[in-house]
Motif scaffolding. Structure first.
Motif, PDB file in Angstrom:
ATOM      1  N   VAL A   1       0.786  -1.021   0.027  1.00  0.00           N
ATOM      2  CA  VAL A   1      -0.080   0.149   0.167  1.00  0.00           C
ATOM      3  C   VAL A   1       0.898   1.310  -0.084  1.00  0.00           C
ATOM      4  CG1 VAL A   1      -1.672  -1.138   1.098  1.00  0.00           C
ATOM      5  CG2 VAL A   1      -0.348   0.263   2.473  1.00  0.00           C
ATOM      6  N   LEU A   2       2.083   1.142   0.540  1.00  0.00           N
ATOM      7  CA  LEU A   2       3.019   2.316   0.534  1.00  0.00           C
ATOM      8  C   LEU A   2       3.803   2.642  -0.709  1.00  0.00           C
ATOM      9  CD1 LEU A   2       4.651   1.994   4.255  1.00  0.00           C
ATOM     10  CD2 LEU A   2       2.856   3.639   3.429  1.00  0.00           C
ATOM     11  N   THR A   3       3.682   1.664  -1.846  1.00  0.00           N
ATOM     12  CA  THR A   3       4.220   1.847  -2.989  1.00  0.00           C
ATOM     13  C   THR A   3       3.233   2.010  -4.020  1.00  0.00           C
ATOM     14  OG1 THR A   3       4.527  -0.503  -3.019  1.00  0.00           O
ATOM     15  CG2 THR A   3       6.290   0.697  -2.287  1.00  0.00           C
ATOM     16  N   SER A   4       1.900   1.531  -3.895  1.00  0.00           N
ATOM     17  CA  SER A   4       1.151   1.728  -4.972  1.00  0.00           C
ATOM     18  C   SER A   4      -0.016   2.237  -4.847  1.00  0.00           C
ATOM     19  CB  SER A   4       0.716   0.067  -5.226  1.00  0.00           C
ATOM     20  OG  SER A   4       0.039  -0.381  -3.998  1.00  0.00           O
ATOM     21  N   ALA A   5      -0.167   3.169  -3.705  1.00  0.00           N
ATOM     22  CA  ALA A   5      -1.480   3.949  -3.501  1.00  0.00           C
ATOM     23  C   ALA A   5      -1.434   5.143  -4.559  1.00  0.00           C
ATOM     24  CB  ALA A   5      -1.626   4.522  -2.222  1.00  0.00           C
ATOM     25  N   GLY A   6      -0.317   5.763  -4.999  1.00  0.00           N
ATOM     26  CA  GLY A   6      -0.191   6.735  -5.791  1.00  0.00           C
ATOM     27  C   GLY A   6       0.037   8.189  -5.191  1.00  0.00           C
ATOM     28  N   SER A   7      -0.618   9.154  -4.973  1.00  0.00           N
ATOM     29  CA  SER A   7      -0.230  10.474  -4.462  1.00  0.00           C
ATOM     30  C   SER A   7       0.115  10.225  -3.128  1.00  0.00           C
ATOM     31  CB  SER A   7      -1.413  11.529  -4.839  1.00  0.00           C
ATOM     32  OG  SER A   7      -2.541  11.071  -4.047  1.00  0.00           O
ATOM     33  N   ARG A   8       0.388  11.147  -2.319  1.00  0.00           N
ATOM     34  CA  ARG A   8       0.642  11.056  -0.913  1.00  0.00           C
ATOM     35  C   ARG A   8      -0.586  11.051  -0.124  1.00  0.00           C
ATOM     36  NH1 ARG A   8       3.179  15.177   2.860  1.00  0.00           N
ATOM     37  NH2 ARG A   8       3.218  16.653   1.236  1.00  0.00           N
ATOM     38  N   GLN A   9      -1.506  11.922  -0.536  1.00  0.00           N
ATOM     39  CA  GLN A   9      -2.921  11.843   0.094  1.00  0.00           C
ATOM     40  C   GLN A   9      -3.752  10.442   0.155  1.00  0.00           C
ATOM     41  OE1 GLN A   9      -1.599  14.144  -1.861  1.00  0.00           O
ATOM     42  NE2 GLN A   9      -1.532  15.739  -0.324  1.00  0.00           N
ATOM     43  N   LYS A  10      -3.396   9.647  -1.118  1.00  0.00           N
ATOM     44  CA  LYS A  10      -3.971   8.310  -1.189  1.00  0.00           C
ATOM     45  C   LYS A  10      -3.217   7.394  -0.373  1.00  0.00           C
ATOM     46  CE  LYS A  10      -6.289   8.441  -5.559  1.00  0.00           C
ATOM     47  NZ  LYS A  10      -6.372   7.513  -7.115  1.00  0.00           N
ATOM     48  N   THR A  11      -1.786   7.698  -0.367  1.00  0.00           N
ATOM     49  CA  THR A  11      -0.986   6.741   0.585  1.00  0.00           C
ATOM     50  C   THR A  11      -1.337   6.903   2.144  1.00  0.00           C
ATOM     51  OG1 THR A  11       0.739   7.021  -0.915  1.00  0.00           O
ATOM     52  CG2 THR A  11       1.357   6.068   1.135  1.00  0.00           C
ATOM     53  N   ILE A  12      -1.624   8.118   2.631  1.00  0.00           N
ATOM     54  CA  ILE A  12      -2.173   8.370   3.879  1.00  0.00           C
ATOM     55  C   ILE A  12      -3.420   7.725   4.067  1.00  0.00           C
ATOM     56  CG2 ILE A  12      -2.976   9.953   5.615  1.00  0.00           C
ATOM     57  CD1 ILE A  12      -0.923  12.011   4.159  1.00  0.00           C
ATOM     58  N   ALA A  13      -4.314   7.824   3.397  1.00  0.00           N
ATOM     59  CA  ALA A  13      -5.671   7.070   3.459  1.00  0.00           C
ATOM     60  C   ALA A  13      -5.472   5.492   3.229  1.00  0.00           C
ATOM     61  CB  ALA A  13      -6.752   7.316   2.202  1.00  0.00           C
ATOM     62  N   ALA A  14      -4.528   4.933   2.521  1.00  0.00           N
ATOM     63  CA  ALA A  14      -4.364   3.608   2.411  1.00  0.00           C
ATOM     64  C   ALA A  14      -3.592   3.011   3.697  1.00  0.00           C
ATOM     65  CB  ALA A  14      -3.141   3.255   1.214  1.00  0.00           C
ATOM     66  N   TRP A  15      -2.584   3.909   4.365  1.00  0.00           N
ATOM     67  CA  TRP A  15      -2.059   3.551   5.536  1.00  0.00           C
ATOM     68  C   TRP A  15      -3.123   3.438   6.628  1.00  0.00           C
ATOM     69  CZ3 TRP A  15       0.843   1.464   8.967  1.00  0.00           C
ATOM     70  CH2 TRP A  15       1.204   2.050  10.035  1.00  0.00           C
ATOM     71  N   ASP A  16      -4.113   4.286   6.778  1.00  0.00           N
ATOM     72  CA  ASP A  16      -5.270   4.376   7.935  1.00  0.00           C
ATOM     73  C   ASP A  16      -6.073   3.355   7.613  1.00  0.00           C
ATOM     74  OD1 ASP A  16      -4.197   6.707   8.944  1.00  0.00           O
ATOM     75  OD2 ASP A  16      -5.905   7.875   7.699  1.00  0.00           O
ATOM     76  N   ASN A  17      -6.255   2.627   6.456  1.00  0.00           N
ATOM     77  CA  ASN A  17      -7.182   1.370   6.198  1.00  0.00           C
ATOM     78  C   ASN A  17      -6.196   0.185   6.692  1.00  0.00           C
ATOM     79  OD1 ASN A  17      -9.335   2.867   4.955  1.00  0.00           O
ATOM     80  ND2 ASN A  17      -8.485   2.626   2.910  1.00  0.00           N
ATOM     81  N   TRP A  18      -5.027   0.163   6.379  1.00  0.00           N
ATOM     82  CA  TRP A  18      -4.189  -0.972   6.747  1.00  0.00           C
ATOM     83  C   TRP A  18      -4.122  -1.195   8.309  1.00  0.00           C
ATOM     84  CZ3 TRP A  18      -0.115  -2.000   9.875  1.00  0.00           C
ATOM     85  CH2 TRP A  18       0.457  -3.089   9.769  1.00  0.00           C
ATOM     86  N   GLN A  19      -4.176   0.013   9.017  1.00  0.00           N
ATOM     87  CA  GLN A  19      -4.255   0.061  10.295  1.00  0.00           C
ATOM     88  C   GLN A  19      -5.223  -0.639  11.012  1.00  0.00           C
ATOM     89  OE1 GLN A  19      -2.924   4.343  10.871  1.00  0.00           O
ATOM     90  NE2 GLN A  19      -1.592   3.462  12.408  1.00  0.00           N
ATOM     91  N   GLN A  20      -6.393  -0.040  10.403  1.00  0.00           N
ATOM     92  CA  GLN A  20      -7.747  -0.809  10.891  1.00  0.00           C
ATOM     93  C   GLN A  20      -8.098  -2.403  10.562  1.00  0.00           C
ATOM     94  OE1 GLN A  20     -10.867   1.350   9.120  1.00  0.00           O
ATOM     95  NE2 GLN A  20     -10.218   3.487   9.644  1.00  0.00           N
TER      96      GLN A  20
END
Length: 607
Positions: free
Chosen positions: A215-234
């Motif tokens: 998720v940290l390498t494929s989400a795209g923009s930094r904003q999308k990466t932040i959202a993907a990181w939040d989803n991963w934590q859940q």
């Protein structure tokens, strides 16, 4: 006389009676002496098994004594004598525990002698993995620069030791990100050494770590990466990386991008080029739905210092551009002095007058050299060695050839042509067909009569690299057939897919946006018919430039992200060098698969 005759008759009767079996209507009694009782057979097998077990046990005892001696030698620092002692027991069978001890000592000895590949080979024979095993494997993989293997060892060791401090978390994630830079390199080295790679352990911890790296390498923009990181934590709330987040994840939200200045040529002869990049950039921005101001300035109408002032007047957090190489070189010095994070859309020369680029400068482009480097790695992964390069006289083809030659560890055979009419002769000369024909001519002249003859081509080539345009690639196919080379696999750059041509069967480097576009990218492709557009690389550059603009504030300072940045993008897998140059690794696909993907995407877009 009668007495003798009577005695003779009695002897004859007795002899016949001894030789003839008695005839009876009853069945003959069974012969119990033909086979041993069932219990006797079982006892026989049991005795054999016990003997084998006793033999194996005795071998174990002998080897244990030897292993103890080997351990003492190794502890004393004599790894060479250790291996000589252990070699006496190679290819023998022992119990699992003794076998693991044997191969662990073998690996330790090889590691002490800096022979990491043989240490790895020995560790593939160990069945029971302990903390000692994972520590040794981590050491061996570090020596081999095997990032994936090293990360697997670190995660497994974390499972056994329950150590999940900040240092451990950072090391694991950074190693996983580094593994994505050259995903096939480890298998390439091991295949050459005839070693089967160790598989990633199937544990929940390993799965979570790999999901985080993805998720940290494929989400795209930094904003999308932040959202993907939040989803991963859940999803992975009890994972060690969720309980103690790595430093890289904590740096994601630093310095948000509120204003971007985009500098492109929007007038003059190159206006089409600038508009293509602009449209790609805007499409990516609109898909994000961010609260970011975009200010676009025509670089064709302003000097470098004027562009800097315009960007400062709109309080730009990030500057993107210029695009043209001459403008980039002139603009870079002013951008470096401004200290504003700047994403140049072309590359600076290696011998720039102002020395090493400033840390606030990033350089992004779609250089053909990246495609050549991708193909060099891909051909090595496919275990090709003898390669013929067919190339034209264009500047891009010569750049690609030079890059490929630098990355290629084996001799190259080249076939150069100036015009498409010269293509067939160039291939024939390198394939040796011309030389074969010349030999026939000489022989016929010596004999003074015609010679029945079928030209022969060289048989030592493994593959062909075509640095050709679409039209030239179409002409290359019959040329290879004519010169008996149509059985060889052909690799080419994305240039062979332009000109509305598609050389069926070629393995080509292609923009990921054309191979697997997301919804926003597919909308852009449909709107501008990018599958048939000669400007498709520039539209894709605009898409990628927006992603990189969101990352620029993090990447233009001394952070862990700058060192370990890796990103899937519309123009390829991106990584950053120490000079700020962003290089890319492209997707390699067959022309046939590309056409199928385009047709499938087109059908989805029409539904």
């Amino acid at each position: 006389m009668p007495t003798r005759l009577l005695i003779f008759c009695c002897a004859a009767v007795l002899t016949i009676g001894c030789q003839t079996a008695p005839q009876s209507s009853r069945p003959a009694p069974s012969q119990t002496t033909k086979s041993a009782p069932t219990g006797a057979q079982t006892n026989s097998i049991g005795i054999g098994f016990n003997q084998a077990r006793q033999t194996l046990t005795q071998q174990d005892r002998d080897l244990k004594l030897t292993l103890a001696q080997a351990q003492a030698l190794l502890d004393s620092g004599d790894a060479t004598q250790t291996l000589m002692l252990l070699n006496e027991f190679t290819n023998q069978e022992f119990s699992a525990s003794v076998n693991d001890w044997f191969y662990t000592l073998t690996a330790q000895a090889h590691s002490s002698l800096n022979n990491a590949i043989e240490a790895y080979r020995a560790l593939t024979q160990v069945s029971q993995t302990t903390a000692e095993y994972w520590v040794l494997l981590r050491q061996v993989c570090s020596a081999l620069a095997f990032s994936r293997c090293k990360a697997d060892s670190m995660i497994a060791l974390q499972n056994q030791t329950q150590l999940s401090g900040q240092v451990e978390q950072d090391a694991i994630l950074e190693t996983l990100l580094d593994a994505n830079r050259n995903p096939g390199s480890e298998d390439l080295v091991l295949t050459a050494a005839q070693i089967t790679p160790l598989s990633t352990p199937e544990t929940n911890s390993h799965s979570g770590w790999y999901a985080l790296a993805d998720v940290l390498t494929s989400a795209g923009s930094r904003q999308k990466t932040i959202a993907a990181w939040d989803n991963w934590q859940q999803r992975w709330s009890t994972h060690p990386a969720a309980l103690t987040p790595p430093t890289l994840t904590n740096e994601l939200a630093v310095k948000t991008t509120r204003s971007i200045a985009l500098l492109l040529p929007l007038s003059g002869d190159l206006a089409r080029v600038g508009r293509a990049v602009r449209d790609g950039f805007i499409a990516a921005l609109m898909a994000e739905e961010l609260n970011t101001d975009l200010h676009i300035f025509d670089s064709a109408n302003h000097s470098p210092i004027e562009l800097i002032r315009l960007a400062r007047n709109v309080s730009a957090d990030v500057v993107v551009g210029p695009l043209l190489k001459l403008n980039v070189e002139a603009f870079a010095a002013f951008a470096a002095a401004s200290e504003t994070p700047t994403l140049l859309l072309n590359y600076l020369p290696g011998d720039s007058d102002f020395g090493a680029p400033a840390i606030n400068l990033l350089q992004l482009g779609t250089a053909i050299e990246d495609e050549a480097a991708t193909l060099a790695a891909h051909l090595q992964t496919n275990q090709h060695e003898r390669v013929m390069v067919v190339y034209n006289d264009s500047a891009w083809a010569n750049k690609a050839l030079n890059t490929f030659r630098e990355a290629w560890p084996y001799p190259l055979h080249t076939a150069n042509f100036g015009t498409i009419k010269q293509l067939t002769n160039a291939v024939g000369s390198t394939m040796g067909v011309a030389a074969s024909t010349a030999r026939k001519t000489r022989i016929a002249a010596l004999l003074g009569e015609p010679v029945e003859f079928l030209p022969r081509a060289r048989q030592d080539l493994d593959a062909i690299l075509a640095l050709t345009t679409g039209f030239e690639s179409a002409a290359l196919v019959p040329a290879l057939q004519f010169h008996f080379a149509d059985h060889l696999p052909v690799y080419a750059t994305s240039q062979s897919l332009r000109d509305n041509k598609s050389p069926t069967g070629f393995a080509v480097t292609e923009l990921p946006v054309l191979v697997q576009p997301n919804a926003a990218e597919q909308a852009l492709i449909d709107a501008f018919n990018l599958n048939q557009s000669p400007l498709v690389d520039l539209y894709a550059l605009g898409l990628a430039a927006f992603q990189m603009a969101t990352w620029a504030p993090v990447l233009t300072e001394s952070s862990s992200w700058r060192e370990h940045f890796i990103r899937h993008s519309p123009i390829g897998m991106l990584s950053i060098s120490s000079t700020g140059r962003v290089s890319r690794t492209l997707t390699v696909t067959t022309a046939r698969d590309r056409q199928r993907a385009i047709s499938s995407a087109g059908n989805m877009g029409s539904e």
